[in-house]
Design an enzyme around this catalytic site. Sequence first.
Site, short mmCIF file in Angstrom:
data_model
loop_
_atom_site.label_atom_id
_atom_site.label_comp_id
_atom_site.label_asym_id
_atom_site.label_seq_id
_atom_site.Cartn_x
_atom_site.Cartn_y
_atom_site.Cartn_z
N THR A 1 10.61 31.66 75.48
CA THR A 1 10.74 31.99 74.06
C THR A 1 11.81 33.02 73.78
OG1 THR A 1 8.98 33.65 74.27
CG2 THR A 1 8.33 31.43 73.59
N CYS A 2 12.33 33.70 74.82
CA CYS A 2 13.35 34.73 74.56
C CYS A 2 14.65 34.11 74.08
CB CYS A 2 13.58 35.57 75.80
SG CYS A 2 14.09 34.62 77.25
N GLY A 3 14.94 32.88 74.54
CA GLY A 3 16.20 32.22 74.17
C GLY A 3 16.31 31.87 72.69
N ASP B 1 8.78 34.64 78.47
CA ASP B 1 10.05 35.24 78.11
C ASP B 1 10.82 35.49 79.40
OD1 ASP B 1 11.64 36.09 76.01
OD2 ASP B 1 9.94 37.00 75.04
#
Length: 405
Positions: free
Chosen positions: A369-371, A17
């Site tokens: 994975t934060c996007g 992330d």
Amino acid sequence: MGLEESKTSFNNTYHGDCFEKNSIHYFGSNDNLLSISPNHDVCDLTLDSHEFLMTAGHSQEQFQPAIDLSQALDDISVKTILLHRSNLQEEMLQYFKASDILNTTLKFKFVNECGHDADGVSRDAYATFWESFFLRNADGEVYRIPVLSQDYGQEEWEAVGRILIKGYKEHKYYPISLAPAFFIAVVHGETSVTPQLLKDSFLLYISQSEKDVIEAVERGTQYDQNELLFLLDRFQCHKIPEQSEMASIIVQIAHKVLIQESKYALDAISGVGEGVWQIDFPDTESILTLYGRLDPAIPKVIELLCASPRTKEENASIGFLHRFIRGRNKLQLRKLLRFLTGSDVICVDKIDIQFIVRHGKGRLPSIHTCGPMLELPSTYANYPDFRSEWESMLDSKECMEMNIV
């Protein structure tokens, strides 16, 4: 968000992330800062205000903050939870036994991993919990139902209910392996579960061979008598039904298996969500729509990919990814989606793709994975190269670890 430094236990795959290089920063209300040094196995804390790190299964000797946490809890609006992947289910249950956790914004961190939670780590935490729960505490094939055990009492089942609520309310994560008939009973009561809904859920609760036998009996076509007897005996049905009776018998069995046998868990999960679920799901149709929206399908996953290839090599690379997705079965597709987003169901609007140049053993993608955002190498010579590298990467036990620092 650039890559300054990385650690990985699987070649050079980057999965994580948002991050800072020397420490991981979590921001709570009023930008109050909690700094966690990545050089410590558990974590050293500097707590300014309004935020703290929750730990399960650690003594005070292992984890002693510089201030009295009991004085700070009253004003906390954001809590960061520290989890071990190997014990995540039990730790999550302990945290969610607290009834006020539904009113608290949560952030998650995995021990010995460096991902900074900007939604991706949270999605991964909820997905990991439900993966473990369905494996250890539920029965069924495509659809599953909680199984009662001596280890789970009222507190534990209420905690399961809070995890279900929190995952959906904050991250739109909902475990679609939970049988729709069960969830409809949780939200609207068992009287709202129609015979057709019971049958539909039950046919995906049993195995494909058992489903084939039932449908063959209903159609009046040839079927294996021994398979039918085994099925009826499994569910304590001591009557061999005629063709005209089969539908009603199946509905009776479905109600017993999906509702009655799990009633204790159902009531506890329903109790903590009373008045909460009805806002998002005013009727049964809205619940069925949820299942359809979140269920990964090949066209929907491909549609999430947002790429702007500019060269022949980049066009080839995104084409290889599309082909790879089209070759996945349902389970493989959910695993790939989780690798890309932290979630095994569709709860993001898009997956941004940036092309990078990497060669040799270092030719592996970076996953933020934060996007979510995928850094995709554009140096694959052909599709077999792409497929072999991605298959090996996804088969690795470490592929889901957040290793960006």
